[in-house]
Design an enzyme around this catalytic site. Structure first.
Site, PDB file in Angstrom:
ATOM      1  N   GLU A  81     -12.393  -0.777 -19.722  1.00  0.00           N
ATOM      2  CA  GLU A  81     -11.978  -1.970 -20.043  1.00  0.00           C
ATOM      3  C   GLU A  81     -11.419  -2.817 -18.983  1.00  0.00           C
ATOM      4  O   GLU A  81     -11.323  -4.138 -19.484  1.00  0.00           O
ATOM      5  CB  GLU A  81     -11.152  -1.553 -21.152  1.00  0.00           C
ATOM      6  CG  GLU A  81     -11.927  -1.008 -22.777  1.00  0.00           C
ATOM      7  CD  GLU A  81     -10.674  -0.610 -23.588  1.00  0.00           C
ATOM      8  OE1 GLU A  81     -11.504   0.183 -24.522  1.00  0.00           O
ATOM      9  OE2 GLU A  81      -9.617  -0.801 -23.345  1.00  0.00           O
TER      10      GLU A  81
ATOM     11  N   LYS B 228     -18.083  -2.006 -22.447  1.00  0.00           N
ATOM     12  CA  LYS B 228     -16.929  -1.474 -23.237  1.00  0.00           C
ATOM     13  C   LYS B 228     -17.629  -0.304 -24.360  1.00  0.00           C
ATOM     14  O   LYS B 228     -17.001   0.425 -24.917  1.00  0.00           O
ATOM     15  CB  LYS B 228     -16.219  -2.699 -23.987  1.00  0.00           C
ATOM     16  CG  LYS B 228     -15.372  -3.242 -22.815  1.00  0.00           C
ATOM     17  CD  LYS B 228     -14.411  -4.319 -23.732  1.00  0.00           C
ATOM     18  CE  LYS B 228     -13.521  -4.890 -22.850  1.00  0.00           C
ATOM     19  NZ  LYS B 228     -12.667  -5.933 -23.334  1.00  0.00           N
ATOM     20  N   ASP B 229     -18.552  -0.814 -25.125  1.00  0.00           N
ATOM     21  CA  ASP B 229     -19.160  -0.061 -26.054  1.00  0.00           C
ATOM     22  C   ASP B 229     -19.812   1.270 -25.811  1.00  0.00           C
ATOM     23  O   ASP B 229     -19.569   2.439 -26.480  1.00  0.00           O
ATOM     24  CB  ASP B 229     -20.326  -0.580 -26.903  1.00  0.00           C
ATOM     25  CG  ASP B 229     -19.672  -1.910 -27.614  1.00  0.00           C
ATOM     26  OD1 ASP B 229     -18.630  -2.235 -27.710  1.00  0.00           O
ATOM     27  OD2 ASP B 229     -20.668  -2.518 -28.373  1.00  0.00           O
TER      28      ASP B 229
ATOM     29  N   GLU C  63     -10.602   9.193 -22.261  1.00  0.00           N
ATOM     30  CA  GLU C  63     -10.090   8.110 -22.791  1.00  0.00           C
ATOM     31  C   GLU C  63      -9.257   7.309 -21.464  1.00  0.00           C
ATOM     32  O   GLU C  63      -9.309   6.129 -21.573  1.00  0.00           O
ATOM     33  CB  GLU C  63      -8.917   8.526 -23.599  1.00  0.00           C
ATOM     34  CG  GLU C  63      -8.035   7.543 -24.458  1.00  0.00           C
ATOM     35  CD  GLU C  63      -8.680   6.533 -25.282  1.00  0.00           C
ATOM     36  OE1 GLU C  63      -9.689   7.254 -25.998  1.00  0.00           O
ATOM     37  OE2 GLU C  63      -8.797   5.538 -25.442  1.00  0.00           O
TER      38      GLU C  63
ATOM     39  N   ARG D 128       0.917  -1.391  -0.031  1.00  0.00           N
ATOM     40  CA  ARG D 128       0.086   0.017   0.316  1.00  0.00           C
ATOM     41  C   ARG D 128       0.971   1.248   0.032  1.00  0.00           C
ATOM     42  O   ARG D 128       1.884   1.249   0.665  1.00  0.00           O
ATOM     43  CB  ARG D 128      -0.950  -0.061   1.284  1.00  0.00           C
ATOM     44  CG  ARG D 128      -2.035  -1.210   1.395  1.00  0.00           C
ATOM     45  CD  ARG D 128      -2.913  -0.920   2.318  1.00  0.00           C
ATOM     46  NE  ARG D 128      -3.700   0.046   2.127  1.00  0.00           N
ATOM     47  CZ  ARG D 128      -5.026  -0.047   1.298  1.00  0.00           C
ATOM     48  NH1 ARG D 128      -5.133  -1.317   0.671  1.00  0.00           N
ATOM     49  NH2 ARG D 128      -5.780   1.045   1.100  1.00  0.00           N
TER      50      ARG D 128
ATOM     51  N   GLU E  99      -1.701   2.371 -24.876  1.00  0.00           N
ATOM     52  CA  GLU E  99      -2.812   2.959 -25.310  1.00  0.00           C
ATOM     53  C   GLU E  99      -2.560   3.778 -26.680  1.00  0.00           C
ATOM     54  O   GLU E  99      -2.353   5.185 -26.433  1.00  0.00           O
ATOM     55  CB  GLU E  99      -3.737   3.712 -24.395  1.00  0.00           C
ATOM     56  CG  GLU E  99      -4.217   2.588 -23.245  1.00  0.00           C
ATOM     57  CD  GLU E  99      -5.231   1.681 -23.670  1.00  0.00           C
ATOM     58  OE1 GLU E  99      -5.886   1.888 -24.767  1.00  0.00           O
ATOM     59  OE2 GLU E  99      -4.911   0.474 -23.005  1.00  0.00           O
TER      60      GLU E  99
HETATM   61  N1  LIG Z   1     -15.724 -10.072 -22.932  1.00  0.00           N
HETATM   62  C1  LIG Z   1     -16.550  -9.625 -24.010  1.00  0.00           C
HETATM   63  N2  LIG Z   1     -17.723  -9.690 -24.228  1.00  0.00           N
HETATM   64  C2  LIG Z   1     -18.544  -9.297 -25.201  1.00  0.00           C
HETATM   65  N3  LIG Z   1     -18.068  -8.238 -25.944  1.00  0.00           N
HETATM   66  C3  LIG Z   1     -16.703  -7.802 -25.809  1.00  0.00           C
HETATM   67  C4  LIG Z   1     -16.125  -8.492 -24.847  1.00  0.00           C
HETATM   68  N4  LIG Z   1     -14.725  -7.740 -24.745  1.00  0.00           N
HETATM   69  C5  LIG Z   1     -14.767  -7.067 -25.873  1.00  0.00           C
HETATM   70  N5  LIG Z   1     -16.146  -7.022 -26.536  1.00  0.00           N
HETATM   71  C6  LIG Z   1     -16.258  -6.317 -27.706  1.00  0.00           C
HETATM   72  O1  LIG Z   1     -15.392  -6.365 -28.496  1.00  0.00           O
HETATM   73  C7  LIG Z   1     -14.881  -4.834 -28.527  1.00  0.00           C
HETATM   74  C8  LIG Z   1     -13.311  -4.753 -28.619  1.00  0.00           C
HETATM   75  O2  LIG Z   1     -12.823  -5.036 -27.409  1.00  0.00           O
HETATM   76  P1  LIG Z   1     -11.473  -4.763 -26.903  1.00  0.00           P
HETATM   77  O3  LIG Z   1     -11.366  -5.228 -25.580  1.00  0.00           O
HETATM   78  O4  LIG Z   1     -10.337  -5.030 -27.662  1.00  0.00           O
HETATM   79  O5  LIG Z   1     -11.359  -3.260 -27.075  1.00  0.00           O
HETATM   80  P2  LIG Z   1     -10.422  -2.369 -27.507  1.00  0.00           P
HETATM   81  O6  LIG Z   1     -10.406  -2.416 -28.918  1.00  0.00           O
HETATM   82  O7  LIG Z   1      -8.987  -2.318 -26.727  1.00  0.00           O
HETATM   83  O8  LIG Z   1     -11.058  -0.735 -26.952  1.00  0.00           O
HETATM   84  P3  LIG Z   1      -9.927   0.269 -27.428  1.00  0.00           P
HETATM   85  O9  LIG Z   1      -9.913   0.564 -28.956  1.00  0.00           O
HETATM   86  O10 LIG Z   1     -10.720   1.623 -26.895  1.00  0.00           O
HETATM   87  O11 LIG Z   1      -8.907   0.156 -26.804  1.00  0.00           O
HETATM   88  C9  LIG Z   1     -15.538  -4.209 -27.615  1.00  0.00           C
HETATM   89  O12 LIG Z   1     -15.822  -2.908 -27.907  1.00  0.00           O
HETATM   90  C10 LIG Z   1     -16.906  -4.809 -27.323  1.00  0.00           C
HETATM   91  O13 LIG Z   1     -17.723  -4.510 -28.442  1.00  0.00           O
END
Ligand SMILES: Nc1ncnc2c1ncn2[C@@H]1O[C@H](COP(=O)(O)OP(=O)(O)OP(=O)(O)O)[C@@H](O)[C@H]1O
Length: 145
Positions: free
Chosen positions: A88, A107-108, A81, A18, A40
């Protein structure tokens, strides 16, 4: 077989301490910024935009109140961001590789937040910078400062 062999083989887990001091907390916060920069791609794009806006602002000799708006606009997108990355990470921590409708929703919607923030950022930048741009181009502008 002795008792040693019966122990389950556990992967060695990292441990953490901690934050004991303010400076330890600050160090970890800077580590967070480094994580965003190094991992990122979209965050790096926001930083490039911020640097371009900084350069344009210096070139255009923005007024103090306009600097304020520009700072708010750029920070708004950067904070969005950062929140997106946190969401995420928390979603991945919770569901792992498993498909989950709520994970997709989280996430969306987090990504939609970033898009909205960038839209607001560009709208503010357009409103603030356009009179300077017309002036710089030598065009008599329709808008006032
Ligand atoms: N566990 C999950 N279950 C269902 N859909 C998912 C899951 N993880 C991701 N997704 C879908 O896949 C997409 C891409 O996921 P990802 O984890 O690759 O995000 P990312 O591309 O890293 O985002 P960013 O571009 O902002 O960094 C998400 O926007 C979501 O629609």
């Amino acid at each position: 077989m002795d008792s040693q062999d019966k122990k389950p083989v556990m992967p060695k887990r990292k441990s953490y301490k901690r934050n004991k001091t303010f400076f330890a907390a600050l160090f970890n916060a800077f580590n967070g910024i480094w994580i965003m920069i190094s991992r990122e791609r979209n965050f790096r794009i926001h930083i490039v935009i911020a640097l371009v806006v900084l350069w344009v602002g210096i070139e255009f000799h923005l007024s103090r109140s306009d600097w304020l708006w520009v700072t708010v606009a750029v920070s708004f997108a950067i904070i969005a961001e950062i929140l997106n990355t946190i969401i995420e990470a928390v979603v991945d921590l919770t569901v792992g590789d498993r498909y989950d409708d709520l994970a997709k929703l989280a996430k969306d919607v987090a990504a939609a937040g970033v898009v909205f923030a960038v839209f607001v950022e560009f709208a503010i930048l357009a409103i603030i910078l356009q009179p300077y741009l017309w002036h710089w181009l030598g065009i008599h502008n329709l808008f006032t400062y």
